[in-house]
Design an enzyme around this catalytic site. Structure first.
Site, short mmCIF file in Angstrom:
data_model
loop_
_atom_site.label_atom_id
_atom_site.label_comp_id
_atom_site.label_asym_id
_atom_site.label_seq_id
_atom_site.Cartn_x
_atom_site.Cartn_y
_atom_site.Cartn_z
CG HIS A 187 -19.42 -10.00 27.00
ND1 HIS A 187 -18.42 -9.31 27.62
CD2 HIS A 187 -19.58 -9.40 25.79
CE1 HIS A 187 -18.00 -8.32 26.84
NE2 HIS A 187 -18.68 -8.36 25.72
CD GLU A 226 -10.52 -4.06 25.06
OE1 GLU A 226 -10.80 -2.88 25.35
OE2 GLU A 226 -11.17 -5.01 25.52
NE ARG A 235 -18.50 2.90 24.27
CZ ARG A 235 -18.57 1.58 24.45
NH1 ARG A 235 -17.46 0.86 24.49
NH2 ARG A 235 -19.72 0.96 24.59
NE ARG A 261 -9.91 -4.92 20.10
CZ ARG A 261 -10.97 -4.87 20.92
NH1 ARG A 261 -11.81 -5.86 21.00
NH2 ARG A 261 -11.19 -3.79 21.65
CG ASP A 288 -20.78 -2.70 23.63
OD1 ASP A 288 -20.53 -1.50 23.44
OD2 ASP A 288 -20.08 -3.43 24.36
CD GLN A 303 -22.06 -6.05 25.77
OE1 GLN A 303 -22.14 -5.12 26.56
NE2 GLN A 303 -21.17 -6.07 24.77
CG ASP A 323 -14.01 -7.31 23.63
OD1 ASP A 323 -13.57 -6.20 23.36
OD2 ASP A 323 -15.07 -7.49 24.27
C1 GLC Z 1 -14.20 -3.95 24.67
C2 GLC Z 1 -14.61 -3.17 23.46
C3 GLC Z 1 -15.71 -2.23 23.83
C4 GLC Z 1 -16.86 -3.01 24.38
C5 GLC Z 1 -16.41 -3.91 25.52
C6 GLC Z 1 -17.46 -4.91 25.86
O1 GLC Z 1 -13.70 -3.15 25.66
O2 GLC Z 1 -13.49 -2.49 22.95
O3 GLC Z 1 -16.10 -1.48 22.72
O4 GLC Z 1 -17.83 -2.14 24.84
O5 GLC Z 1 -15.29 -4.66 25.18
O6 GLC Z 1 -17.51 -5.92 24.87
C1 GLC Z 2 -13.72 -0.51 30.23
C2 GLC Z 2 -13.02 -1.76 29.94
C3 GLC Z 2 -12.40 -1.74 28.60
C4 GLC Z 2 -13.35 -1.23 27.55
C5 GLC Z 2 -14.04 0.01 27.97
C6 GLC Z 2 -15.13 0.34 27.00
O1 GLC Z 2 -12.78 0.49 30.39
O2 GLC Z 2 -12.04 -2.02 30.89
O3 GLC Z 2 -12.01 -3.03 28.29
O4 GLC Z 2 -12.64 -0.90 26.41
O5 GLC Z 2 -14.60 -0.17 29.21
O6 GLC Z 2 -15.58 1.62 27.25
#
Ligand code: GLC
Ligand code: GLC
Length: 653
Positions: A184, A326, A520, A282, A141, A252, A284
Site C-alpha cells: 500500500h 513479512e 504498539r 523486508r 503507522d 493506507q 511488508d
Molecule cells: C506490517 C508492519 C506493521 C504495519 C503493517 C501495515 O505488518 O509490520 O507495523 O502496521 O505492515 O503496513
Molecule cells: C496483521 C498483519 C501483520 C501485521 C500486523 C500489524 O496481523 O497480518 O502483517 O504485522 O497486523 O499489527
C-alpha cells in the site's frame, strides 16, 4: 527445457530496447536474464496474459531491470557475484540481527553511524532499520504509510545519510535491511493525489469503487486488521466520492497488482533500494498482495506468483539481495512464502517465524511447553536454501495465531485458551506480573492481540516497582531463556532494540495524538543512553541482560551446529515443562548440541536415556557451551534450573 515462445519474445524485446541500453556492457545481465526469462514470462503471462498490451508491458519490465543494472554500483555487482558463488552465505550461524527505529535508537540516520559500535559490542551484524521513507507528518503507522518511495523522511535524514550509513556498515561487516512497503501507499503519495484529482491512470493503481456494492461483497469475508482504530477495509474518499480499499489504516491505500504497471513500478522501487546498498529487503505485508471477492484476501495464489516474479526480476539485476517475507499468517501458510520448490527459495529466502514467536510466549505464560512442542512438530518443513527470522519481540503486536487443532490436541479449548493468554499478558490473571496491553481487540469476533515491551511482559516492570529481587531474577532469566531459544533454533535471530537493556513500556507516548489509539507504540522506545550505560555497572538488570545476550551471541557464532541446514530434530520428552531439540553440525558427524529450555518456575529433570539412541552423549564430558560449565546430573537425569536453558555438547573442541 528450451522454450521457444518466451525465447523469441525475449529476442524481440532485446531488439526494442533503447539504443543507449543496447550499447552497454550487459554480459552478466544477459546471462541472468536468459536464465530467468522463461520464469518471468510465464508468471507475467499468467497474471496479465489477457491484456492486449502485454508485450509492451514486458518491454517496460525488461527496461526497468536493465536500467537498474546499469545504475548498480561496481562494488555491489562484485558482491552479487561473490554471493552467487557462495550462495548459502546467509544460512551461517554467524548472523545475528536487530530491528530498530533509527530515530528511537539514535535520533536519526547520522546518529546511527555513531552507534554502530554499540551494536558491534553486542555482536549484532545485521540491522533492520525500520521505515525511513517520506511519510505524513501526522499518523503514518510508524512509517508504513509511505508518501514517497524514493526519498528519506527529512525528520530522519537524507538519502546521502543513508548511503553513508550503508557504506559504514559494509566496512564493519554489518548487513543492512530496509523495508519495501509493497502492499500500500500513504494517501499522500503522488499516485494517490493524482487518483484523487481524477487521473484514470492512477485510479487504476488502487482499488477504487463508485459505490458500496463491491466493497460490501468483500467485507463478507475479509477480516479487519485494525478493528479499533480503522474498522472495515474501505474508506470513502470525499474528493472523488468513491470508496478506496484500505485494509490497514484508513490512510493506507492498497495497491492494485492486477495492473501490471503497479508491479513494474514496485520492481523499479525494489531495485532502487537494492542499489542504495541494502543487503536484504523486508517486503511488508506480503500476504495481502492479491484481493479476490469471497476470500480472506490473504495468502492468495496470485500473491505468491507476484513474489516469485519479484524474486526472479531481482535475481537478474541484483542477485546478491535477499528478501524477507513479512507474512504473519497461519503456520501452514508461512512456509509457502519461501516458494514451493524442492530446494531453492523461489519467493523470499527469509521469513518471520511468527509461529515460533507466539508459541514461545505461550510456553512462558503456561509454564509448560506442550503447545510449543506440538506447534513446532506440525510446522511444515522448510526448503534447504531458505531460513527463518527467529524473534521474541518486534515493533508489532503478538498475535495468537496458533493452529486451533494443535491447541485442542494438547488439551485446551481454543477460545478460552486465547482468552487466558490475553488475560495473562495484560496482567488480569491473578498470578501474572505481565504488563502488556491489548491490541486489535475485536468485539465482534472476540479476537485480541498483545502489545508490550519484552521486559514488561516477563514481569521486570512489576518486580522493579516492588523491589522484588526474586522477581527481578526471574524476569532476567526469562529474557535470557527466550533468547536462548531463538538463537539456537536455526535461522537468523532478530533482537528488538532496547530489549538488550531491559527497556520497559513507554506509557507517556500514548498521549501523542498520532499514536494514542495504537498500543504498539508502548513498545517502540526512544533509547535512554544513560540507562544503556548501566550495562557497565555490575549487578544492574541492564548489565545482566546485556552481558547475557552478548555472551550468547558470541557463543552462537562459534557453534556450526547452529547454522540452518534443516539440521534440527525435535525431541519428545516426558516432562511437559521442557522444550528440547538436537542440532547437528552438517559438516562434522557427531558434533551435536542438545538444546533444552525449562519454562517452569521450579527445576525440572530430563532423563537423557529416554530420548532415544540418536541422542547419545558421553555424560562425563557433557558441558554447557553457554556457561562453559558441566550441567547438574543425577545418573542420566539432567537437572535444568528454573527458567533456564542449556546448550549441551560432549565434543572436546
Ligand atoms: C506490517 C508492519 C506493521 C504495519 C503493517 C501495515 O505488518 O509490520 O507495523 O502496521 O505492515 O503496513
Ligand atoms: C496483521 C498483519 C501483520 C501485521 C500486523 C500489524 O496481523 O497480518 O502483517 O504485522 O497486523 O499489527
Amino acid at each position: 527445457m528450451y522454450e521457444q515462445i518466451s525465447h523469441s519474445m525475449l529476442n524481440r524485446i532485446l531488439d526494442e530496447l533503447k539504443p543507449e541500453i543496447r550499447a552497454r556492457d550487459l554480459r552478466h545481465f544477459y546471462t541472468r536474464l536468459g536464465a530467468n526469462f522463461y520464469a518471468i514470462y510465464s508468471l507475467f503471462y499468467q497474471l496479465y496474459g489477457k491484456r492486449e498490451d502485454i508485450e509492451r508491458q514486458m518491454v517496460r519490465l525488461v527496461e526497468v531491470m536493465a536500467i537498474n543494472y546499469l545504475r548498480r554500483d561496481k562494488a555491489l555487482k562484485k558482491l552479487d557475484i561473490e554471493r552467487e558463488r557462495n550462495h548459502n552465505w546467509f544460512l551461517s550461524q554467524e548472523w545475528v540481527g536487530m530491528a530498530l527505529y533509527s530515530d528511537g535508537f539514535a535520533g536519526n540516520l547520522q546518529g546511527m553511524r555513531g552507534r554502530l559500535s554499540y551494536l558491534q559490542e553486542l555482536g549484532v551484524n545485521m540491522v533492520h532499520v525500520m521505515p525511513i521513507l517520506q511519510c505524513p507528518q501526522g499518523a503514518s503507522d510508524g512509517g508504513y504509510a509511505v508518501s514517497n518511495f524514493r526519498d528519506v523522511d527529512e525528520r530522519i535524514g537524507t538519502l546521502d545519510d543513508l548511503r553513508a550509513l550503508s557504506s559504514d556498515m559494509r566496512r564493519r561487516n554489518i548487513l543492512l535491511t530496509l523495508d519495501v512497503v509493497v502492499n500500500h501507499t500513504s494517501d499522500e503519495h503522488d499516485w494517490a493525489a493524482r487518483a484523487r484529482a481524477g487521473e484514470k491512470k492512477y485510479q487504476d493503481y488502487y482499488y477504487i469503487f463508485d459505490n458500496r456494492d463491491i466493497p460490501d461483497m468483500f467485507e463478507e469475508t475479509m477480516p479487519e486488521i485494525f478493528p479499533e482504530t480503522s474498522p472495515g477495509n474501505f474508506t470513502l474518499n470525499e474528493t472523488m466520492d468513491k470508496w478506496v480499499m484500505t485494509v490497514f489504516n484508513n490512510y493506507q491505500w492498497d495497491l492494485n497488482y492486477s495492473n501490471p504497471a503497479v508491479f513494474i513500478e514496485m520492481i523499479d522501487i525494489i531495485l532502487f533500494w537494492a542499489n542504495q546498498g541494502a543487503d536484504i529487503l523486508r517486503l511488508d505485508a506480503v500476504a495481502f498482495l492479491w484481493k479476490k471477492i469471497g476470500t480472506l484476501c490473504q495468502n492468495e495464489r496470485e500473491a505468491h506468483l507476484i513474489l516469485q516474479m519479484m524474486k526472479d526480476c531481482c535475481q537478474v539485476t541484483a542477485p546478491g539481495v535477499l528478501f524477507i517475507a513479512e507474512a504473519i499468517v497461519a503456520p501452514v501458510e508461512i512456509t509457502k512464502y519461501f516458494g514451493e520448490d524442492a530446494v531453492i527459495a523461489k519467493e523470499c529466502e527469509i521469513a518471520y517465524n511468527a509461529t515460533f514467536m507466539a508459541l514461545l510466549w505461550d510456553a512462558m505464560a503456561t509454564k509448560n511447553a506442550k503447545l510449543l512442542n506440538q506447534g513446532i512438530l506440525n510446522l511444515p518443513s522448510k526448503l534447504d536454501r531458505a531460513t527463518w527470522l527467529n524473534y521474541v519481540r518486534c515493533h508489532d503486536d503478538i498475535g495468537l495465531g496458533f493452529d486451533d487443532a494443535d491447541i485442542v490436541q494438547v488439551g485446551y479449548e481454543p477460545f478460552s485458551h486465547r482468552r487466558f493468554l490475553v488475560d495473562y499478558f495484560t496482567g488480569k490473571f491473578d498470578e501474572s506480573t505481565a504488563r502488556g496491553q491489548p491490541f486489535g481487540q475485536n468485539e465482534r469476533t472476540g479476537d485480541a492481540r498483545i502489545s508490550g515491551e519484552l521486559a514488561s511482559l516477563v514481569g521486570l516492570e512489576v518486580a522493579l516497582e516492588q523491589g522484588d529481587q526474586e522477581g527481578i531474577d526471574h524476569s532476567i532469566n526469562l529474557i535470557l531463556l527466550l533468547h536462548s531459544m531463538v538463537m539456537s533454533f536455526g535461522g537468523i535471530p532478530l533482537l528488538y532494540y532496547g530489549d538488550e537493556i531491559g527497556t520497559l513500556n513507554n506509557y507517556a507516548i500514548m498521549q501523542d495524538e498520532n499514536k494514542g489509539g495504537d498500543s504498539r507504540w508502548i513498545h517502540r522506545p526512544v533509547i535512554d543512553w544513560e540507562r544503556a550505560d548501566m550495562r557497565y555497572k555490575r549487578g544492574t538488570p541492564e548489565q545482566r541482560i546485556f552481558d547475557g545476550l552478548k555472551k550468547m551471541i558470541s557463543v552462537r557464532k562459534c557453534i556450526p551446529a547452529f547454522a540452518d541446514y534443516n539440521n534440527r530434530d525435535l525431541l519428545q520428552t516426558e516432562n511437559i515443562h521442557l522444550f528440547a531439540f538436537m542440532r547437528s553440525n552438517p559438516f562434522q558427524l557427531g558434533d551435536n548440541v542438545l538444546v533444552v529450555g525449562n519454562f517452569d518456575a521450579s527445576p525440572q529433570s530430563l532423563t537423557l536415556g529416554e530420548l532415544g539412541k540418536n541422542v547419545s552423549f558421553e555424560l562425563g564430558r557433557l558441558r554447557d557451551l553457554y556457561s562453559g560449565e558441566s550441567p547438574q546430573l543425577f545418573k542420566d537425569q539432567l537437572v535444568i534450573p528454573a527458567y533456564s536453558f542449556y546448550w549441551l555438547s560432549d565434543s572436546m573442541t
